[in-house]
Design a protein around this motif. Structure first.
Motif, PDB file in Angstrom:
ATOM      1  N   LEU A  79     -28.901 -36.677 -19.596  1.00  0.00           N
ATOM      2  CA  LEU A  79     -27.521 -36.982 -19.212  1.00  0.00           C
ATOM      3  C   LEU A  79     -26.855 -35.912 -18.343  1.00  0.00           C
ATOM      4  O   LEU A  79     -25.756 -36.133 -17.836  1.00  0.00           O
ATOM      5  N   LYS A  82     -28.254 -44.836 -28.245  1.00  0.00           N
ATOM      6  CA  LYS A  82     -26.879 -45.258 -28.565  1.00  0.00           C
ATOM      7  C   LYS A  82     -25.970 -45.075 -27.342  1.00  0.00           C
ATOM      8  O   LYS A  82     -25.123 -45.907 -27.050  1.00  0.00           O
ATOM      9  N   MET A  83     -26.160 -43.963 -26.631  1.00  0.00           N
ATOM     10  CA  MET A  83     -25.326 -43.664 -25.455  1.00  0.00           C
ATOM     11  C   MET A  83     -25.569 -44.627 -24.305  1.00  0.00           C
ATOM     12  O   MET A  83     -24.717 -44.817 -23.446  1.00  0.00           O
ATOM     13  N   SER A  84     -26.739 -45.246 -24.287  1.00  0.00           N
ATOM     14  CA  SER A  84     -27.075 -46.159 -23.179  1.00  0.00           C
ATOM     15  C   SER A  84     -26.598 -47.583 -23.435  1.00  0.00           C
ATOM     16  O   SER A  84     -26.684 -48.442 -22.556  1.00  0.00           O
ATOM     17  N   LYS A  92     -19.915 -36.125 -24.035  1.00  0.00           N
ATOM     18  CA  LYS A  92     -20.445 -37.170 -24.926  1.00  0.00           C
ATOM     19  C   LYS A  92     -20.579 -36.632 -26.353  1.00  0.00           C
ATOM     20  O   LYS A  92     -20.172 -37.285 -27.319  1.00  0.00           O
ATOM     21  N   LYS A 112     -22.826 -34.565 -18.350  1.00  0.00           N
ATOM     22  CA  LYS A 112     -22.108 -35.536 -19.200  1.00  0.00           C
ATOM     23  C   LYS A 112     -22.382 -35.291 -20.683  1.00  0.00           C
ATOM     24  O   LYS A 112     -21.642 -35.750 -21.549  1.00  0.00           O
ATOM     25  N   THR A 113     -23.487 -34.580 -20.957  1.00  0.00           N
ATOM     26  CA  THR A 113     -23.927 -34.315 -22.336  1.00  0.00           C
ATOM     27  C   THR A 113     -22.808 -33.767 -23.205  1.00  0.00           C
ATOM     28  O   THR A 113     -22.585 -34.226 -24.328  1.00  0.00           O
ATOM     29  N   TYR A 140     -29.947 -40.940 -30.364  1.00  0.00           N
ATOM     30  CA  TYR A 140     -28.618 -40.687 -29.775  1.00  0.00           C
ATOM     31  C   TYR A 140     -28.571 -41.180 -28.327  1.00  0.00           C
ATOM     32  O   TYR A 140     -27.618 -41.848 -27.912  1.00  0.00           O
TER      33      TYR A 140
END
Length: 398
Positions: A368, A395-397, A375, A371-372, A392
């Protein structure tokens, strides 16, 4: 001497190594200052921190792609004030906060009479929060900084004395060794400022961590009260069954305190199950212990949710800071000199130290990028995701 007074003395007995180390540091610092007077002088901690603050604020903002709050301030507490500050770092609800502050104040002042009074005033709270006093204060000499409520605290007791002590230990000629030790000193200040600046942007993570820790402490208080209300026969039988150290019958508080420290879920479940308990959704206990304390299993089940939230948030906070330090300071000569002169190691050894939070951050960052960090702060990972970052990322995608 009554039982509470003896227990207060025992608390300082548990901290004896640390208290003696603090005294030794003070003595070494006085001797070093005397010998270095007129030859070598280090810049004041406050001056260095304030001088480097603007550039490090910029470095952190650029690396994290996040803005550091404008209201962050720097403070430089000495030893007693630092110990009192640790009480503020113990997250307790409004009913317990005053007790925690009084307890840490008494420990900071080494006032055993006041500690005995606090034990009598609220024995359950003492059983829960005295463990923090021992745990936090025993780490004073290895903790360089703290962040709390928009304030970065530098450990002046250590950071302002170690450079002189280290240089003095290296011996004459002081002038030729000064450069590396001074550079290491600046590196220590850089690292401390950097870590705490990172904590200053983790607002949501900080809140999740604080709320979860407060809930854990409320549950531990509930358990302490249950154990204090057990009859003497049950306490004796359970203590014997759990193979606890024998305590004479005329020390009823000590018997119950021993049982609480053993059955406290932080100790009991992690000792029995291991760190994997942080990903469990269900626990079981020895039926004999469950019969003696019927409420115990429910308490352990209730404890699982907030302890996992606390563990995950804290691991994420520390992992993010560790990852950022590795990347921002990797080419910094002062930081490298800090590692060699203060820590007796080097950057490559420092960098490969295992840390679940740092490994998690690195894996997510590879996918990422910058952006990590936002997030991780906005959507804190859970304990399963910390262990398996792919969960994780999935989930973020979504």
């Amino acid at each position: 001497m009554g039982e509470f007074e003896e227990f207060a003395e025992a608390l300082f007995g548990q901290l004896a190594v640390e208290i003696n180390e603090e005294k030794e540091i003070l003595e070494l610092a006085i001797k070093a200052k005397e010998d270095l007077a007129g030859k070598i002088e280090f810049k004041k901690l406050e001056e260095i921190a304030k001088e480097i603050y603007p550039s490090f604020k910029k470095k952190v903002e650029e690396f994290l792609d996040l803005k550091i709050p404008d209201n962050v301030q720097l403070k430089f507490p000495e030893l007693e004030e630092l110990k009192e500050l640790k009480g503020d770092k113990v997250f307790a609800d409004s009913k317990s906060k005053e007790f925690v502050v009084e307890l840490f104040d008494a420990v900071a002042k080494e006032d055993s009479k006041k500690i005995a009074e606090l034990m009598k005033k609220d024995t359950a709270k003492y059983m829960v929060y005295s463990t923090y006093a021992i745990q936090y204060i025993s780490k004073i000499t290895t903790t360089y900084g703290d962040y709390l409520d928009s304030t970065i605290y530098f450990n002046k007791f250590i950071l302002s004395r170690y450079p002189e002590i280290i240089l003095h230990k290296q011996g004459e000629p002081y002038e030729s060794n000064f450069k590396n030790v001074n550079s290491g000193y600046i590196g220590a200040v850089k690292m401390t400022l950097l870590e705490e600046l990172i904590h200053s942007v983790q607002k949501n993570l900080q809140e999740v961590n604080k709320n979860a820790a407060t809930e854990v402490n409320k549950i531990n208080e509930e358990l302490a009260q249950i154990i204090l209300e057990l009859d003497s026969k049950t306490v004796s039988e359970l203590s014997e069954y759990c193979q606890l150290q024998a305590v004479p019958d005329d020390f009823p508080f000590a018997k119950r305190a021993n049982l609480f420290f053993f059955l406290n879920p932080d100790h009991f479940l992690i000792e029995q199950i291991g760190p994997d308990v942080m990903t469990f959704t269900h626990v079981e206990i020895d039926p004999k212990i469950g019969q003696a304390i019927p409420q115990l299993l429910e308490i352990y089940k209730k404890w699982l949710v907030p302890i996992q939230q606390h563990h995950a948030a804290f691991t994420a906070m520390e992992g993010m800071a560790g990852f950022a330090i590795d990347n921002i300071l990797k080419d910094d000569i002062d930081f490298q000199n800090y590692l060699t002169t203060f820590m007796g190691t080097d950057f490559s050894s420092y960098q490969v130290r295992k840390s679940m939070g740092k490994d998690f951050t690195r894996t997510v960052f590879e996918k990422l990028g910058t952006k990590t960090f936002k997030k991780m702060i906005d959507v804190p990972p859970n304990t399963r995701e910390i262990k398996d970052p792919q969960l994780y990322l999935k989930k973020m995608s979504q």
